[in-house]
Design a protein around this motif. Structure first.
Motif, mmCIF file in Angstrom:
data_model
loop_
_atom_site.group_PDB
_atom_site.id
_atom_site.type_symbol
_atom_site.label_atom_id
_atom_site.label_comp_id
_atom_site.label_asym_id
_atom_site.label_seq_id
_atom_site.Cartn_x
_atom_site.Cartn_y
_atom_site.Cartn_z
ATOM 1 N N PRO A 1 14.267 27.180 0.333
ATOM 2 C CA PRO A 1 15.714 27.143 0.177
ATOM 3 C C PRO A 1 16.116 28.612 0.547
ATOM 4 O O PRO A 1 17.214 28.873 0.894
ATOM 5 C CB PRO A 1 15.985 27.227 -1.342
ATOM 6 N N PHE A 2 15.171 29.670 0.993
ATOM 7 C CA PHE A 2 15.554 30.922 1.417
ATOM 8 C C PHE A 2 15.171 30.966 2.986
ATOM 9 O O PHE A 2 15.291 32.273 3.469
ATOM 10 C CB PHE A 2 14.944 31.915 0.502
ATOM 11 N N LEU A 3 14.738 29.879 3.588
ATOM 12 C CA LEU A 3 14.497 29.749 4.942
ATOM 13 C C LEU A 3 15.607 30.253 5.988
ATOM 14 O O LEU A 3 15.254 31.202 6.864
ATOM 15 C CB LEU A 3 14.075 28.476 5.238
ATOM 16 N N TRP A 4 16.858 30.240 5.592
ATOM 17 C CA TRP A 4 18.119 30.489 6.550
ATOM 18 C C TRP A 4 17.999 32.147 6.417
ATOM 19 O O TRP A 4 17.891 32.883 7.426
ATOM 20 C CB TRP A 4 19.293 30.065 6.033
ATOM 21 N N GLN A 5 17.796 32.668 5.163
ATOM 22 C CA GLN A 5 17.660 34.059 4.922
ATOM 23 C C GLN A 5 16.916 34.916 5.579
ATOM 24 O O GLN A 5 16.758 35.771 6.391
ATOM 25 C CB GLN A 5 17.811 34.583 3.460
ATOM 26 N N GLN A 6 15.602 34.232 5.546
ATOM 27 C CA GLN A 6 14.448 34.772 6.132
ATOM 28 C C GLN A 6 14.452 34.501 7.660
ATOM 29 O O GLN A 6 13.872 35.364 8.108
ATOM 30 C CB GLN A 6 13.167 33.913 5.685
ATOM 31 N N ASP B 1 19.584 43.219 10.844
ATOM 32 C CA ASP B 1 20.749 42.405 10.190
ATOM 33 C C ASP B 1 20.806 42.160 8.710
ATOM 34 O O ASP B 1 21.753 41.898 8.106
ATOM 35 C CB ASP B 1 21.265 41.066 10.861
ATOM 36 N N LYS B 2 19.569 42.175 8.286
ATOM 37 C CA LYS B 2 19.238 41.731 6.871
ATOM 38 C C LYS B 2 19.983 42.603 6.123
ATOM 39 O O LYS B 2 20.591 42.490 4.951
ATOM 40 C CB LYS B 2 18.055 41.641 6.634
ATOM 41 N N LEU B 3 19.670 44.040 6.260
ATOM 42 C CA LEU B 3 20.381 45.040 5.356
ATOM 43 C C LEU B 3 22.218 45.023 5.273
ATOM 44 O O LEU B 3 22.554 44.999 4.282
ATOM 45 C CB LEU B 3 20.036 46.688 5.951
ATOM 46 N N LYS B 4 22.597 44.733 6.439
ATOM 47 C CA LYS B 4 24.062 44.378 6.515
ATOM 48 C C LYS B 4 24.478 43.358 5.644
ATOM 49 O O LYS B 4 25.352 43.306 5.004
ATOM 50 C CB LYS B 4 24.382 44.227 8.072
ATOM 51 N N GLU C 1 24.083 44.266 2.039
ATOM 52 C CA GLU C 1 25.130 44.936 1.212
ATOM 53 C C GLU C 1 26.401 44.173 1.169
ATOM 54 O O GLU C 1 27.116 44.339 0.254
ATOM 55 C CB GLU C 1 25.306 46.126 2.427
ATOM 56 N N LEU C 2 26.528 43.413 2.116
ATOM 57 C CA LEU C 2 27.774 42.417 2.203
ATOM 58 C C LEU C 2 27.593 41.526 0.819
ATOM 59 O O LEU C 2 28.670 41.406 -0.051
ATOM 60 C CB LEU C 2 28.164 41.505 3.121
ATOM 61 N N THR C 3 26.536 40.954 0.502
ATOM 62 C CA THR C 3 26.370 40.248 -0.619
ATOM 63 C C THR C 3 26.429 40.931 -1.901
ATOM 64 O O THR C 3 26.924 40.477 -2.779
ATOM 65 C CB THR C 3 24.985 39.474 -0.648
ATOM 66 N N ASN C 4 25.980 41.942 -1.880
ATOM 67 C CA ASN C 4 26.073 43.001 -3.389
ATOM 68 C C ASN C 4 27.438 43.582 -3.481
ATOM 69 O O ASN C 4 27.920 43.840 -4.718
ATOM 70 C CB ASN C 4 25.044 44.126 -3.131
ATOM 71 N N ASN C 5 28.522 43.545 -2.463
ATOM 72 C CA ASN C 5 29.755 43.905 -2.633
ATOM 73 C C ASN C 5 30.677 42.912 -2.850
ATOM 74 O O ASN C 5 31.705 43.139 -2.734
ATOM 75 C CB ASN C 5 30.135 44.920 -1.524
ATOM 76 N N LEU C 6 30.320 41.637 -2.991
ATOM 77 C CA LEU C 6 31.140 40.513 -2.903
ATOM 78 C C LEU C 6 31.913 40.590 -4.107
ATOM 79 O O LEU C 6 31.239 41.050 -5.410
ATOM 80 C CB LEU C 6 30.257 39.076 -2.821
ATOM 81 N N LYS C 7 33.350 40.036 -4.126
ATOM 82 C CA LYS C 7 33.905 40.224 -5.205
ATOM 83 C C LYS C 7 34.534 38.584 -5.567
ATOM 84 O O LYS C 7 34.491 37.750 -4.318
ATOM 85 C CB LYS C 7 35.181 40.951 -5.317
ATOM 86 N N GLN C 8 34.580 37.985 -6.755
ATOM 87 C CA GLN C 8 35.288 36.731 -6.919
ATOM 88 C C GLN C 8 36.315 36.300 -5.996
ATOM 89 O O GLN C 8 37.261 37.303 -5.974
ATOM 90 C CB GLN C 8 35.623 36.467 -8.459
ATOM 91 N N TYR D 1 25.794 38.079 12.888
ATOM 92 C CA TYR D 1 24.364 38.610 12.864
ATOM 93 C C TYR D 1 23.454 37.465 13.700
ATOM 94 O O TYR D 1 23.994 36.522 14.098
ATOM 95 C CB TYR D 1 23.924 38.264 11.375
ATOM 96 N N GLN D 2 22.238 37.854 13.894
ATOM 97 C CA GLN D 2 21.599 37.181 14.785
ATOM 98 C C GLN D 2 20.320 36.423 13.781
ATOM 99 O O GLN D 2 19.985 37.125 12.794
ATOM 100 C CB GLN D 2 20.558 37.962 15.878
ATOM 101 N N ILE D 3 19.911 35.340 14.033
ATOM 102 C CA ILE D 3 18.817 34.626 13.515
ATOM 103 C C ILE D 3 17.699 34.361 14.496
ATOM 104 O O ILE D 3 17.967 34.273 15.776
ATOM 105 C CB ILE D 3 19.192 33.324 12.738
ATOM 106 N N ARG D 4 16.637 34.117 14.155
ATOM 107 C CA ARG D 4 15.335 33.523 15.005
ATOM 108 C C ARG D 4 15.295 32.148 14.645
ATOM 109 O O ARG D 4 14.916 32.040 13.244
ATOM 110 C CB ARG D 4 13.922 34.238 15.007
ATOM 111 N N THR D 5 15.409 31.060 15.742
ATOM 112 C CA THR D 5 15.427 29.721 15.119
ATOM 113 C C THR D 5 14.028 29.351 14.915
ATOM 114 O O THR D 5 12.794 30.157 15.320
ATOM 115 C CB THR D 5 15.894 29.007 16.168
#
Length: 188
Positions: A75-80, A86-89, A92-99, A107-111
């Protein structure tokens, strides 16, 4: 004993016309929804910071290269797949989310095949329950747009370099004849 031997059939008749109509209506709505989701130029998803990817539309495979089965098994494959820089960005975004606050991030991913892709990730709904954050969103492959932007930036740099190093006078004016650029030769 009863001298008359009669066989009786007992039964109940129920009109299920409305139930069948409702069932067919539901099937049609599901088919419309599936067509919409399958033709969106990106992957719809539901992600939990605790459980990982909960749902991905079929388009995820064309973006990430992994099958829906791969994503269900991990389930965490996308995040990996997100590049380390870009993971830090993203964290930080996820930690600062509001309802009910939406976000948009690139961001960039490696397929799966090792190819680098740029992603534009837009949340459509955020739900926070205790320490779990559930994000519904759309992730789109914007690699071609990023490549075009980079080519345009390089062309602009080349033009600027040529203009600045030219001994000829080079000036630019806008449509209202306002002066907007003069190279160094004009300023000497």
């Amino acid at each position: 004993p009863n001298p008359i031997n009669r066989n009786f059939i007992h039964g109940i008749i129920q009109d299920i016309t409305e139930k069948e109509f409702t069932k067919n209506e539901l099937i049609e709505k599901e088919n419309k929804y599936k067509r919409l989701v399958d033709n969106i130029p990106g992957a719809l998803y539901i992600f939990s910071n605790k459980r990982g990817g909960i749902y991905y539309s079929n388009r995820v495979e064309s973006i990430l290269g992994y099958s829906l089965t791969d994503l269900q098994e991990n389930p965490f494959l996308w995040q990996q797949s997100i590049l380390d820089e870009d993971k830090l960005k993203i964290r930080e975004l996820t930690n600062n989310l509001k309802q009910d606050r939406e976000f948009e991030v690139e961001y960039q991913i490696r397929t799966k095949s090792g190819e680098l892709k740029w992603i534009l990730d837009r949340s459509t709904h955020i739900k926070i329950q205790e320490d779990e954050i559930i994000i519904e969103g759309l992730a789109m492959d914007i690699t071609e747009r990023k490549q075009f932007e980079e080519a345009l930036r390089k062309n602009e740099e080349q033009f600027r370099s040529l203009a600045e190093n030219s001994t000829d006078y080079i000036m630019r004016y806008d449509r209202e004849c306002r002066h907007i650029y003069a190279n160094s030769a004009c300023l000497k």
